[in-house]
Design a protein around this motif. Structure first.
Motif, short mmCIF file in Angstrom:
data_model
loop_
_atom_site.label_atom_id
_atom_site.label_comp_id
_atom_site.label_asym_id
_atom_site.label_seq_id
_atom_site.Cartn_x
_atom_site.Cartn_y
_atom_site.Cartn_z
N ALA A 43 -33.94 13.46 29.58
CA ALA A 43 -35.04 12.78 28.90
C ALA A 43 -34.49 11.65 28.03
CB ALA A 43 -35.84 13.77 28.06
N ARG A 44 -33.37 11.88 27.38
CA ARG A 44 -32.76 10.85 26.53
C ARG A 44 -32.35 9.64 27.37
NH1 ARG A 44 -32.05 7.68 22.41
NH2 ARG A 44 -30.01 7.63 21.44
N ALA A 45 -31.74 9.89 28.52
CA ALA A 45 -31.33 8.79 29.40
C ALA A 45 -32.54 8.00 29.88
CB ALA A 45 -30.53 9.33 30.58
N GLN A 46 -33.61 8.70 30.23
CA GLN A 46 -34.83 8.03 30.67
C GLN A 46 -35.38 7.14 29.56
OE1 GLN A 46 -37.52 11.05 32.09
NE2 GLN A 46 -36.18 11.60 33.79
N SER A 47 -35.30 7.62 28.32
CA SER A 47 -35.83 6.83 27.21
C SER A 47 -34.96 5.61 26.91
CB SER A 47 -35.97 7.70 25.95
OG SER A 47 -34.71 7.97 25.37
N LEU A 74 -23.49 2.17 31.41
CA LEU A 74 -24.66 3.02 31.26
C LEU A 74 -25.81 2.49 32.11
CD1 LEU A 74 -26.21 5.35 29.97
CD2 LEU A 74 -26.67 3.85 28.01
N ASN A 75 -26.02 1.20 32.10
CA ASN A 75 -27.10 0.62 32.90
C ASN A 75 -26.91 0.93 34.38
OD1 ASN A 75 -29.51 -1.10 33.06
ND2 ASN A 75 -28.15 -2.49 34.17
N ALA A 76 -25.70 0.75 34.88
CA ALA A 76 -25.43 1.05 36.29
C ALA A 76 -25.64 2.53 36.59
CB ALA A 76 -24.01 0.63 36.65
N LEU A 77 -25.22 3.39 35.69
CA LEU A 77 -25.40 4.83 35.89
C LEU A 77 -26.88 5.20 35.90
CD1 LEU A 77 -22.53 6.12 33.62
CD2 LEU A 77 -22.74 6.57 36.08
N LEU A 78 -27.66 4.59 35.02
CA LEU A 78 -29.08 4.90 34.96
C LEU A 78 -29.81 4.41 36.21
CD1 LEU A 78 -29.89 4.08 31.21
CD2 LEU A 78 -29.38 6.29 32.25
N LEU A 86 -26.68 12.38 32.39
CA LEU A 86 -26.87 12.70 33.81
C LEU A 86 -26.45 14.14 34.02
CD1 LEU A 86 -25.24 9.52 35.30
CD2 LEU A 86 -27.55 10.25 35.84
N VAL A 87 -27.29 14.90 34.70
CA VAL A 87 -26.97 16.30 34.97
C VAL A 87 -27.21 16.59 36.46
CG1 VAL A 87 -27.41 17.15 32.64
CG2 VAL A 87 -29.28 17.04 34.26
N ARG A 88 -26.41 17.50 36.99
CA ARG A 88 -26.58 17.88 38.39
C ARG A 88 -27.73 18.88 38.49
NH1 ARG A 88 -24.09 16.62 42.53
NH2 ARG A 88 -22.24 15.87 41.47
N GLN A 89 -28.65 18.58 39.39
CA GLN A 89 -29.80 19.45 39.61
C GLN A 89 -30.14 19.43 41.09
OE1 GLN A 89 -33.80 18.43 37.87
NE2 GLN A 89 -33.11 19.90 36.35
#
Length: 88
Positions: A65-69, A15-19, A54-57
């Motif tokens: 927002a959850r991932a950012q938090s 998760l850390n690497a993905l973020l 993570l979402v494609r945009q």
């Protein structure tokens, strides 16, 4: 501590690497893992957190927002664990 029993702690490194990377393939390279393995881990994390994370945009992946938090507290927790495991 009950929440810790519900998740493989290695998923938190993923998760850390993905973020940080905001990209599955780059996260896989950072972790020295295959892209399918990181993709599978992301699916598990999405289930655990009940959020896409993570979402494609506009052709790129962005954090929800959850991932950012989660980003700051996760980095703090991993740094604490790393310090705990460091030689005295």
């Amino acid at each position: 501590m009950d929440e810790l029993r519900k998740i493989d702690l290695n998923l938190l490194l993923t998760l850390n690497a993905l973020l940080i990377e905001k990209h599955v393939t780059r996260a896989a390279l950072r972790l020295h893992r295959s892209q399918p393995a990181v993709s599978h881990a992301l699916a598990q994390l999405r289930t655990h957190f009940d959020d896409p994370l993570l979402v494609r945009q506009h052709g790129q992946m962005v954090l929800t927002a959850r991932a950012q938090s989660l980003a700051g507290p996760l980095q703090d927790a991993l740094a604490s664990l790393n310090g705990l495991l460091a030689p005295a």
